[in-house]
Design an enzyme around this catalytic site. Sequence first.
Site, PDB file in Angstrom:
ATOM      1  CE  LYS A 277      -3.973  -1.940   2.702  1.00 43.72           C
ATOM      2  NZ  LYS A 277      -4.921  -1.735   1.817  1.00 43.72           N
ATOM      3  NE  ARG A 351     -10.891  -9.817  -1.835  1.00 45.83           N
ATOM      4  CZ  ARG A 351     -11.140  -8.993  -2.669  1.00 45.83           C
ATOM      5  NH1 ARG A 351     -11.542  -9.386  -3.864  1.00 45.83           N
ATOM      6  NH2 ARG A 351     -11.394  -7.559  -2.325  1.00 45.83           N
TER       7      ARG A 351
HETATM    8  N1  BES Z   1      -7.985  -3.831   4.588  1.00 45.24           N
HETATM    9  C1  BES Z   1      -8.009  -3.223   3.077  1.00 45.24           C
HETATM   10  C2  BES Z   1      -9.355  -2.470   2.856  1.00 45.24           C
HETATM   11  C3  BES Z   1      -9.767  -1.223   3.537  1.00 45.24           C
HETATM   12  C4  BES Z   1      -9.424  -0.252   2.916  1.00 45.24           C
HETATM   13  C5  BES Z   1     -10.139  -1.290   4.882  1.00 45.24           C
HETATM   14  C6  BES Z   1      -9.620   1.036   3.467  1.00 45.24           C
HETATM   15  C7  BES Z   1     -10.195   0.065   5.366  1.00 45.24           C
HETATM   16  C8  BES Z   1      -9.959   1.049   4.680  1.00 45.24           C
HETATM   17  C9  BES Z   1      -8.121  -4.764   2.268  1.00 45.24           C
HETATM   18  O1  BES Z   1      -7.282  -5.712   2.490  1.00 45.24           O
HETATM   19  C10 BES Z   1      -7.741  -4.283   0.764  1.00 45.24           C
HETATM   20  O2  BES Z   1      -6.591  -3.809   0.889  1.00 45.24           O
HETATM   21  N2  BES Z   1      -8.477  -4.268  -0.197  1.00 45.24           N
HETATM   22  C11 BES Z   1      -7.990  -3.972  -1.592  1.00 45.24           C
HETATM   23  C12 BES Z   1      -8.898  -4.927  -2.388  1.00 45.24           C
HETATM   24  C13 BES Z   1      -8.284  -4.665  -3.832  1.00 45.24           C
HETATM   25  C14 BES Z   1      -6.674  -4.920  -3.883  1.00 45.24           C
HETATM   26  C15 BES Z   1      -8.979  -5.571  -4.838  1.00 45.24           C
HETATM   27  C16 BES Z   1      -8.660  -2.368  -1.669  1.00 45.24           C
HETATM   28  O3  BES Z   1      -9.908  -2.133  -1.330  1.00 45.24           O
HETATM   29  O4  BES Z   1      -7.988  -1.630  -2.294  1.00 45.24           O
HETATM   30 ZN    ZN Z   2      -5.536  -5.490   1.908  1.00 51.37          ZN
END
Ligand code: BES
Ligand code: ZN
Length: 496
Positions: A277, A351
């Site tokens: 990230k 997931r």
């Molecule tokens: N933990 C994150 C989602 C999240 C984002 C929680 C912002 C709280 C605030 C999750 O594991 C994630 O990173 N999801 C990705 C999925 C994508 C790679 C398909 C996302 O939402 O960018």
């Molecule tokens: Zn994630």
Amino acid sequence: MQITLITQPFAGIETEALVSYVFEETDPIQGRIGEIDQALAGLLRKLAKSGELTGKTLEFTLIHAPAGVKAARLLLVGAGKREQFNGATLRKIAGAALRYLKSRSIKNFAVVAREGDSAEETAQAVVEGALAANFETDKYKTDRKNDKNIETIFIAGYSDAERAAGERGLSKGRIIAEAQNFTRDLVNEPSNKLTPRILAEKAEAMAKEAGLSVEILDEKKIADLKMGALLSVSQGGPEPPRMIVVTYNPSNAKPGAPVIGLIGKAVTFDTGGISIKPADGMEKMKYDMAGGATMLGVMRALAALKPNVKVICVVPSTENMPGGAAQKPGDIQTAMSGKTIEVLNTDAEGRLILADGVHYAKQLGATHLVDAATLTGAIVVALANINVGVFGSDQAWTDKLLASAKAVGEKMWQLPMDDEYREFIKGSFADIQNIGSGKGGGSITGAWFIREFAGDSPWIHLDIAGTAWNDDAKPWLAKGPTGVALRTLVHLVLSY
Ligand code: BES
Ligand code: ZN
Ligand code: ZN
């Protein structure tokens, strides 16, 4: 904080502040507020006429040394339009009043209920609102710590005949709010203070104290059970994963009633892994365990409320780190169910761990499933930080949850699960892939992925990524964890 229900007339209550709420209407001085106005010899009507007291939502009117009552102050909080007033408004009013008075170093106050409202629901809402508002996130501050404390709240405005109902609401409200604060306390912990192992220890301690059965699966047991999806996420860092199982099994379980499975995502820190990230805002990813913390809080409340339904709570917990042994985009993993997964993005890890969590909950005997997870940033795009995203495989089961959400005043919104979206996660080189191939619909794709592991069992997924964390303090709630969805889930289990 002591909370006591009293039935004595409001004028004689000796307290630092008498608190009540005013509706926004042509004449706001009616009913109970009319009675208070009489005691104050018409002062409130004067304020209303001058335009200072209108009843607009969360308008505060503080009157010092009011004549005619024993209280040192009178605080009137605007409740907005009477037709729109409900338990959610009352929780906010009670919470905002507490934070307003606490910041002024006041130590006790009495909330005077309005006429005509349900005695039980009113007391419950006041207690829930006040206890949630009293929660502070300054645990790790050594200076500027909030050392102001509300010691006592009286819930007033009740007749003797309403006492029993009021007391019921009070004790139920206390159990639920304390469970919600237990959840918020876990979510507030930074990742260096709350690893999967520490979360498991805390869950175990909570379960033992509450009288629930608990089993913690360590990394060896997780490997023995072939939970390949959970293991794949944990392999990127040195912290071992845990699978936390807490069970509420009442001796008087209704025959034929469902066995409810509550599965919560508990990634104690989500760096994204190799699909790392951006630095900006990454610190917030300590709350990526909010789904798991919510389910543990629900179990804590159920242990005290004692419904007639068996509930199995499964919380897969891990960090998501980009170490040398981390999984890489394109890796193919085999989940506990035997399905193969192509991991196209290591940041879609929630997931993955839920795949094994959901499968394991079913194996343990759960017939009806609900998972909660901070799953996608896309849910913030769709619903902002206002509504929890709801996804379901069975409309009757989903409707039951939505009815519970409505009853407790938590905003939730159902999103579609058409079969067309399922195509997005069909794998090229494995059974399924962990991100969608289509454009958009990111939250739905995530939901479909988890659904693959629920099979035919009625299943609901709650995406709480937008709602589990308050970026700014509200008048009724501190900045930080909200404990969202806990009250809905407790209501859902209690509705059997
Ligand atoms: N933990 C994150 C989602 C999240 C984002 C929680 C912002 C709280 C605030 C999750 O594991 C994630 O990173 N999801 C990705 C999925 C994508 C790679 C398909 C996302 O939402 O960018
Ligand atoms: Zn994630
Ligand atoms: Zn995550």
